[in-house]
Scaffold this motif. Structure first.
Motif, short mmCIF file in Angstrom:
data_model
loop_
_atom_site.label_atom_id
_atom_site.label_comp_id
_atom_site.label_asym_id
_atom_site.label_seq_id
_atom_site.Cartn_x
_atom_site.Cartn_y
_atom_site.Cartn_z
N VAL A 43 59.00 -119.44 49.15
CA VAL A 43 57.38 -119.46 48.66
C VAL A 43 57.07 -121.06 48.31
N ILE A 96 52.88 -112.06 50.88
CA ILE A 96 54.02 -113.07 50.96
C ILE A 96 54.78 -113.16 52.32
N LEU A 100 54.49 -116.51 54.70
CA LEU A 100 55.69 -117.15 55.16
C LEU A 100 55.79 -117.17 56.73
N VAL A 108 50.46 -116.37 50.80
CA VAL A 108 51.53 -116.53 50.19
C VAL A 108 51.26 -116.81 48.51
#
Length: 483
Positions: A43, A96, A100, A108
């Motif tokens: 992250v 997320i 990504l 994210v």
């Protein structure tokens, strides 16, 4: 024969509860480790601010639960909370993953915050479930869970990101179904208990105030853990160590002693380990790029923070088990203090990493060390964890003896004269002796809640009682006292 069967069933129930709590807490600890070592580094490569923002949202989530349980516990519907948490967790992980994959910082960021917020209920559920275990059994369960979480790290370190992601997605489901029944029992006490604002006046020994030094100590010690996570980290990857097994071994040894030492022993051990870690960091501040330095500093800080983490779980759960009606408030507020301290520690650690030169880095760490020692020697000087646990009393329904209004009024007036109460205190004494609560007194006298709280505290001090039930009993026996 019937008694033997009943005892066997009770023993089986206790063992089943222990195993379920052990498995749930182990899963939560593994989830925390996976997030810090696998998820957040990825992250941070897309949007570094997401980690701190998610931590801040997590603090807000715990605070919201504490406030809700304090003001309107009836609003805590287990079914709705579970549905909302599962939906939020799944959506957060999906955001997320999508962020990504496509390099989208907004996705994210939103996913990290939503995932963290959704885990708060599962953590609280585990704490509520642990409230059903006894002192020694509870400590053993917590320590065993930490051991299991360390052992489970070994296979996950060799597994790929896909496996870790699948485990992260599954852990909330595992935790929920393991502790749902146990947590539900405790939650029923929370929902049916008196409001915290009422208990703080009429039964002050049944709760721990938000401003108690206990919660401040959680905040301070988690700063050390956050610092250990961030200090010397490389591209968001914290340096991991097995030094955390030191406090786990200490706790296991404590549990199996004939007489288990007081919880304050863990506090002392945690403080010494953290201070040692900071001292090494100051002494070798110029060698931050060396592996031995990272291993020793982070190892000692991890060991101290893990030692305190075990203590924190034990203290919060022990307080909750003594007064289940107030368990969710105490646990949520304690976890909020921990999360806030973690965020502060990470911020300090990253700031120290940014200093150029050994002298500047050592000076910054020395300031952190001095602050840590100063707070422990002043703010926490008289803090006793075992005394705090034992000082909490369970909420009990008032038992008001049947007596005519005139007879009760006469006894109340007699008590007021014997203990030199003021006119206003005499009025309030009469209401409390009839079983009236603080809200009733506030409405009848048209005064503020704080005014009622002050008067009740003065009445309790003059009569030498600690709860409304003790006051009722004293007034009932006032004739015997006079004779």
């Amino acid at each position: 024969m019937g008694e033997s069967v009943a005892q066997h069933r009770e023993k089986f129930s206790i063992e089943s509860a222990w195993i379920r709590c052990f498995a749930a807490l182990s899963a939560l600890l593994v989830e925390t480790w996976l997030v810090n070592s696998v998820l957040y580094p990825q992250v941070s490569m897309v949007i570094p601010e997401a980690r701190d923002a998610a931590s801040l949202v997590g603090v807000a989530g715990f605070v919201a639960f504490a406030v809700a349980a304090s003001k309107r516990p009836s609003l805590l519907d287990e079914r709705r909370l579970a549905i909302g948490s599962f939906a939020g967790y799944g959506t957060g992980l999906s955001l997320i993953a999508g962020g990504l994959l496509y390099g989208n910082p907004a996705l994210v960021f939103a996913g990290a915050c939503l995932r963290t917020l959704s885990t708060r209920w599962f953590v609280i559920q585990t704490g509520l479930a642990l409230c059903n275990l006894g002192g020694r059994s509870c400590m053993l369960c917590i320590a065993s869970s930490f051991v299991a979480s360390y052992l489970l790290r070994i296979p996950f370190e060799m597994a790929g990101g896909v496996v870790s992601g699948a485990v992260l997605a599954a852990i909330p489901c595992v935790v929920f179904f393991l502790v749902r029944g146990l947590a539900g029992e405790t939650l029923s006490y929370v929902r049916s208990g008196s409001p915290r604002s009422e208990l703080s006046i009429t039964q002050p020994e049944t709760y721990v105030p938000f401003a108690h030094a206990l919660f401040a100590s959680f905040f301070v010690f988690r700063i050390a853990y956050g610092f250990a996570l961030a200090f010397g980290s490389t591209e968001g990857n914290p340096h991991q160590t097995l030094f955390g097994l030191i406090p786990v071994a200490l706790v296991c040894a404590m549990v199996f002693l004939p007489k288990m030492p007081k919880a304050d022993m863990l506090f002392q051990a945690a403080a010494l380990l953290v201070i040692a870690g900071f001292l090494v960091a100051v002494a070798f501040g110029g060698y931050r790029d060396g592996w031995p330095f990272h291993s020793v500093v982070n190892g000692l800080l991890y060991a101290g923070s893990e030692c305190f983490e075990i203590l924190m779980w034990f203290v919060l759960v022990s307080i909750g088990s003594r007064n289940k009606a107030n368990s969710l408030v105490v646990f949520a507020w304690g976890r909020a203090a921990c999360s806030a301290g973690l965020l502060a520690g990470v911020t300090i650690g990253h700031a120290v990493n940014g200093f150029d030169g050994a002298i500047a880095g050592s000076a910054a760490i020395a300031v952190v060390l001095f602050s840590f020692v100063a707070v422990n020697m002043t703010v926490f000087k008289n803090l006793g964890f075992q005394a705090t646990i034992e000082g909490v009393r369970s909420e009990k329904a008032l038992v008001v003896p049947a007596r005519s209004e005139s007879g009760l009024a006469e006894k109340s007036l007699c008590a007021a004269q014997c203990y030199a109460l003021t006119k206003r205190e005499t009025e309030i004494l009469g209401m409390l002796a009839r079983g009236r609560n603080a809200s009733f007194v506030q409405e009848q006298l048209t005064v503020s809640r704080n005014t009622v709280k002050t008067h009740v505290a003065n009445i309790y001090a003059k009569l030498g009682v600690h709860s409304q039930q003790e006051l009722i009993d004293l007034v009932e026996q006032i004739e015997t006292v006079r004779l």
